[in-house]
Enzyme design. Structure first.
Site, short mmCIF file in Angstrom:
data_model
loop_
_atom_site.label_atom_id
_atom_site.label_comp_id
_atom_site.label_asym_id
_atom_site.label_seq_id
_atom_site.Cartn_x
_atom_site.Cartn_y
_atom_site.Cartn_z
N VAL A 77 0.87 -1.18 0.00
CA VAL A 77 0.00 0.00 0.00
C VAL A 77 0.90 1.23 0.00
O VAL A 77 1.81 1.33 0.83
CB VAL A 77 -0.90 -0.01 1.25
N CYS A 78 0.66 2.13 -0.94
CA CYS A 78 1.49 3.35 -1.04
C CYS A 78 1.38 4.15 0.27
O CYS A 78 0.29 4.56 0.69
CB CYS A 78 1.04 4.22 -2.20
#
Lengths: 130, 122
Positions: A77-78
């Site tokens: 997940v960024c």
């Protein structure tokens, strides 16, 4: 063939994450591999452990985590997109002095470099947006 | 870092404000350039509005995007392509854009996409 998957659409608002799940299952079923699944922009909500959809609907974060467990997928997940939107792991919750953390198990927070590295390593990068 | 090079094309399709797409695309572009991979940017549809100078983004509580776009040069991102039709539909002349761009018709866009290893669309 090595695939990587990018998801930019929010779960439940857009079909992006649900379609990406189905696509990923097909990719794996056909004997290909998935180097990484990268959740970007509103896609970060797919990594929320607090999602509580009605019982007769798909629990998208749980489905991803299950697929990842079964196939040793790297769910990233960024981090910049996530902390903005309130998706935090324990470390980020501590850093920003928040009362809780909600990154679902099986997901990790990391930087955009993980998206680019996935592109370098993979034969195909398939984006699921809005 | 890996020695393998992959060519990336980022397709921008959204207006500069109203969604995070423009900023998301720009952040990915800068990261690709840090990894020293061949990179092209294509602006289509409302994304051509991203290229106009003098945005007054602070008036709507947003960060100004044009300042970031000028960073492209600093990162040696110079393969900037713009859909000709998107410009003319919106009454924008190529001269209105201060960045160094290449105009493409739909055939040019098709061949640009064909040359790439990866296409990321925002």
């Amino acid at each position: 063939m090595i695939f990587s998957i990018v998801i930019t659409g929010a779960p439940y608002s857009s079909q992006a994450s649900a379609s990406a799940l189905q696509f990923s299952r097909s990719v794996l079923k056909l004997g290909h591999s998935i180097h990484r699944v990268f959740f970007y922009a509103d896609g970060v909500h797919s990594g929320s452990a607090l999602a509580a959809p009605p019982q007769d609907e798909t629990n998208i974060p749980l489905e991803w985590a299950a697929l990842a467990r079964e196939h040793q997928l790297d769910l990233v997940v960024c981090i910049a997109a996530a902390v903005r939107r309130g998706v935090l792991d324990e470390g980020e919750a501590r850093r920003y002095e928040k009362s809780g953390h909600n990154l679902a198990s099986g997901f990790t927070l990391s930087g955009l470099g993980q998206l680019v590295e996935a592109g370098i390593v993979s034969d195909r990068v398939v984006t699921f947006g809005v | 870092m890996s020695d393998t090079k992959k060519s990336f094309l980022i397709i921008n399709r959204k207006a500069p404000y109203g969604s995070s797409a423009a900023r998301d695309a720009l952040d990915v572009a800068l990261t690709i350039s840090v990894f020293e991979q061949p990179l092209s940017l294509l602006f289509m549809d409302d994304a051509v509005l991203q290229l106009l100078p003098d945005h007054q983004a602070t008036l709507i509580g947003q960060k100004n995007l044009s300042a970031n776009l000028s960073m492209l040069e600093m990162y040696d991102i110079d393969q900037l392509y713009v859909c000709q039709q998107a410009l003319s539909l919106r009454g924008i002349r190529p001269d209105d854009i201060t960045l160094n761009i290449t105009l493409l018709d739909s055939q040019g866009i098709a061949s640009l996409i064909k040359q790439q290893d990866h296409v990321l669309s925002f």
